[in-house]
Design a protein around this motif. Structure first.
Motif, PDB file in Angstrom:
ATOM      1  N   LEU A 186     -39.837  49.699  10.671  1.00 36.12           N
ATOM      2  CA  LEU A 186     -39.972  50.908  11.099  1.00 36.12           C
ATOM      3  C   LEU A 186     -40.894  51.570   9.830  1.00 36.12           C
ATOM      4  CD1 LEU A 186     -37.515  53.730  12.401  1.00 36.12           C
ATOM      5  CD2 LEU A 186     -38.829  54.144  10.394  1.00 36.12           C
ATOM      6  N   THR A 187     -42.059  52.521  10.434  1.00 34.33           N
ATOM      7  CA  THR A 187     -42.580  53.226   9.748  1.00 34.33           C
ATOM      8  C   THR A 187     -42.714  54.710  10.069  1.00 34.33           C
ATOM      9  OG1 THR A 187     -44.447  53.781   8.441  1.00 34.33           O
ATOM     10  CG2 THR A 187     -44.900  52.596  10.632  1.00 34.33           C
ATOM     11  N   ILE A 188     -42.555  55.808   9.591  1.00 36.27           N
ATOM     12  CA  ILE A 188     -42.850  57.292  10.006  1.00 36.27           C
ATOM     13  C   ILE A 188     -43.321  57.963   8.859  1.00 36.27           C
ATOM     14  CG2 ILE A 188     -40.231  57.895   9.484  1.00 36.27           C
ATOM     15  CD1 ILE A 188     -40.379  59.414  12.073  1.00 36.27           C
ATOM     16  N   THR A 189     -44.186  58.875   9.050  1.00 37.89           N
ATOM     17  CA  THR A 189     -44.765  60.030   8.185  1.00 37.89           C
ATOM     18  C   THR A 189     -44.083  61.539   8.439  1.00 37.89           C
ATOM     19  OG1 THR A 189     -46.706  58.655   7.820  1.00 37.89           O
ATOM     20  CG2 THR A 189     -46.628  60.880   7.076  1.00 37.89           C
ATOM     21  N   VAL A 226     -26.647  54.208   1.053  1.00 39.44           N
ATOM     22  CA  VAL A 226     -27.350  54.206   0.116  1.00 39.44           C
ATOM     23  C   VAL A 226     -27.546  52.440  -0.176  1.00 39.44           C
ATOM     24  CG1 VAL A 226     -27.331  54.344  -2.431  1.00 39.44           C
ATOM     25  CG2 VAL A 226     -26.487  56.168  -1.139  1.00 39.44           C
ATOM     26  N   ASN A 227     -26.663  51.720  -0.216  1.00 40.48           N
ATOM     27  CA  ASN A 227     -26.852  50.330  -0.393  1.00 40.48           C
ATOM     28  C   ASN A 227     -27.696  49.753   0.866  1.00 40.48           C
ATOM     29  OD1 ASN A 227     -25.121  50.268  -2.619  1.00 40.48           O
ATOM     30  ND2 ASN A 227     -23.620  49.689  -1.268  1.00 40.48           N
ATOM     31  N   PHE A 228     -27.770  50.304   2.070  1.00 41.64           N
ATOM     32  CA  PHE A 228     -28.387  49.911   3.143  1.00 41.64           C
ATOM     33  C   PHE A 228     -30.070  50.345   2.753  1.00 41.64           C
ATOM     34  CE2 PHE A 228     -30.892  50.884   6.887  1.00 41.64           C
ATOM     35  CZ  PHE A 228     -30.801  49.644   7.642  1.00 41.64           C
ATOM     36  N   MET A 229     -30.180  51.350   2.397  1.00 40.93           N
ATOM     37  CA  MET A 229     -31.587  52.049   2.125  1.00 40.93           C
ATOM     38  C   MET A 229     -32.265  51.064   0.967  1.00 40.93           C
ATOM     39  SD  MET A 229     -32.299  54.153   4.277  1.00 40.93           S
ATOM     40  CE  MET A 229     -31.989  55.317   5.459  1.00 40.93           C
ATOM     41  N   ASP A 280     -38.166  51.541   1.164  1.00 40.16           N
ATOM     42  CA  ASP A 280     -38.832  52.207   0.283  1.00 40.16           C
ATOM     43  C   ASP A 280     -38.218  53.701  -0.002  1.00 40.16           C
ATOM     44  OD1 ASP A 280     -40.065  53.295   2.120  1.00 40.16           O
ATOM     45  OD2 ASP A 280     -42.031  52.551   1.619  1.00 40.16           O
ATOM     46  N   ILE A 281     -37.251  53.968   0.567  1.00 37.45           N
ATOM     47  CA  ILE A 281     -36.815  55.405   0.577  1.00 37.45           C
ATOM     48  C   ILE A 281     -35.890  55.575  -0.509  1.00 37.45           C
ATOM     49  CG2 ILE A 281     -35.404  57.055   1.609  1.00 37.45           C
ATOM     50  CD1 ILE A 281     -36.272  55.847   4.302  1.00 37.45           C
ATOM     51  N   ASP A 282     -36.087  56.594  -1.747  1.00 34.56           N
ATOM     52  CA  ASP A 282     -35.152  56.923  -2.762  1.00 34.56           C
ATOM     53  C   ASP A 282     -34.023  57.740  -2.193  1.00 34.56           C
ATOM     54  OD1 ASP A 282     -34.009  58.056  -4.940  1.00 34.56           O
ATOM     55  OD2 ASP A 282     -36.113  58.292  -5.918  1.00 34.56           O
ATOM     56  N   SER A 283     -33.008  57.263  -2.709  1.00 36.93           N
ATOM     57  CA  SER A 283     -31.627  57.801  -2.133  1.00 36.93           C
ATOM     58  C   SER A 283     -31.576  59.224  -2.754  1.00 36.93           C
ATOM     59  CB  SER A 283     -30.389  56.839  -2.529  1.00 36.93           C
ATOM     60  OG  SER A 283     -30.472  56.751  -4.079  1.00 36.93           O
ATOM     61  N   THR A 284     -32.371  59.905  -3.529  1.00 36.22           N
ATOM     62  CA  THR A 284     -32.237  61.190  -3.915  1.00 36.22           C
ATOM     63  C   THR A 284     -32.824  62.146  -2.862  1.00 36.22           C
ATOM     64  OG1 THR A 284     -32.611  60.669  -6.250  1.00 36.22           O
ATOM     65  CG2 THR A 284     -32.804  62.778  -5.664  1.00 36.22           C
ATOM     66  N   GLY A 335     -43.862  62.445   3.344  1.00 36.98           N
ATOM     67  CA  GLY A 335     -44.546  61.324   2.982  1.00 36.98           C
ATOM     68  C   GLY A 335     -44.302  60.287   3.910  1.00 36.98           C
ATOM     69  N   THR A 336     -44.849  58.917   3.633  1.00 36.38           N
ATOM     70  CA  THR A 336     -44.630  57.887   4.702  1.00 36.38           C
ATOM     71  C   THR A 336     -43.734  56.935   4.174  1.00 36.38           C
ATOM     72  OG1 THR A 336     -47.028  57.876   5.247  1.00 36.38           O
ATOM     73  CG2 THR A 336     -45.931  55.994   5.525  1.00 36.38           C
ATOM     74  N   TYR A 337     -42.548  56.672   5.110  1.00 29.44           N
ATOM     75  CA  TYR A 337     -41.385  55.761   4.731  1.00 29.44           C
ATOM     76  C   TYR A 337     -41.392  54.835   5.624  1.00 29.44           C
ATOM     77  CZ  TYR A 337     -40.298  60.249   2.177  1.00 29.44           C
ATOM     78  OH  TYR A 337     -40.194  61.177   1.313  1.00 29.44           O
ATOM     79  N   HIS A 338     -40.761  53.599   4.968  1.00 27.02           N
ATOM     80  CA  HIS A 338     -40.663  52.494   5.606  1.00 27.02           C
ATOM     81  C   HIS A 338     -39.375  51.993   5.703  1.00 27.02           C
ATOM     82  CE1 HIS A 338     -44.804  52.673   3.924  1.00 27.02           C
ATOM     83  NE2 HIS A 338     -45.232  52.052   5.355  1.00 27.02           N
TER      84      HIS A 338
END
Length: 198
Positions: A83-86, A125-128, A133-137, A143-146
């Motif tokens: 999955l990708t989304i901006t 958090v562990n899954f991410m 590439d998503i920071d858990s913070t 931005g664009t996330y995958h």
């Protein structure tokens, strides 16, 4: 209590806790011998297979370039979702997410939570960390996330699932107004795969 009684419709938080306790010993994958004359040489795996993930809606005021694909590398491989989304705005507790599991045979339950509150869950958090590439913070800047090589249901997900076929509905929406940001659907098939023992 039977497995059927461990499934509730339109759960609230208390009922979800009860559901988790009721089915805590269930697993997402089972392996056992086939009960016939081929028992010594044949094995069977029953597991969930994800199919047909797609974005059915994305709100251009908040997101763009939303794409999702489910497939496998070869015939004997597992199915994965990428999955990708901006996002066009900062997202935190101003955004909520919900997941609805609908059994194709009837019955469903829905869980919803604010985004930053979701990121307090250790399994999320562990899954991410493993699949994105998503920071858990939280909150998250625009931005664009995958998300990549995602298996559904996630192996570390604490929500137990009865062996059945499902529709999955994942939604994101503004917490205050409930305005929808994005909606993704997928399906899970509970299938059997046979193979010869080595």
């Amino acid at each position: 209590m039977t497995n059927e009684n461990c499934f509730v419709r339109k759960s609230n938080n208390a009922e979800i806790v009860s559901l988790l306790r009721c089915t805590v010993n269930r697993h997402f994958k089972y392996t056992f011998n086939v009960p016939n004359e081929e028992t010594e040489t044949t094995a069977i795996s029953k597991e969930f297979r994800q199919e047909k993930a797609k974005f059915v809606y994305s709100n251009p005021n908040y997101v763009k370039d939303a794409h999702v694909f489910t497939g496998r590398r070869n015939r004997n491989d597992s199915y994965y979702t990428n999955l990708t989304i901006t996002t066009l705005m900062a997202t935190g507790n101003n955004v909520s997410a919900s997941i609805t599991l609908q059994m194709m045979s009837g019955g469903d339950f829905r869980v919803s939570q604010k985004l930053c509150d979701i990121m307090k869950e250790a399994w999320i958090v562990n899954f991410m960390r493993a699949h994105s590439d998503i920071d858990s913070t939280c909150p998250f800047p625009p931005g664009t996330y995958h998300i990549f090589n995602m298996v559904l249901p996630p192996k570390n997900m604490p929500i137990p699932m009865v062996a059945s076929d499902y529709y999955i509905i994942l939604e994101m929406y503004l917490t205050k107004t409930k305005e929808q940001i994005a909606k993704l659907t997928s399906s899970l098939r509970y299938v059997e795969t046979k193979w010869k023992k080595p």
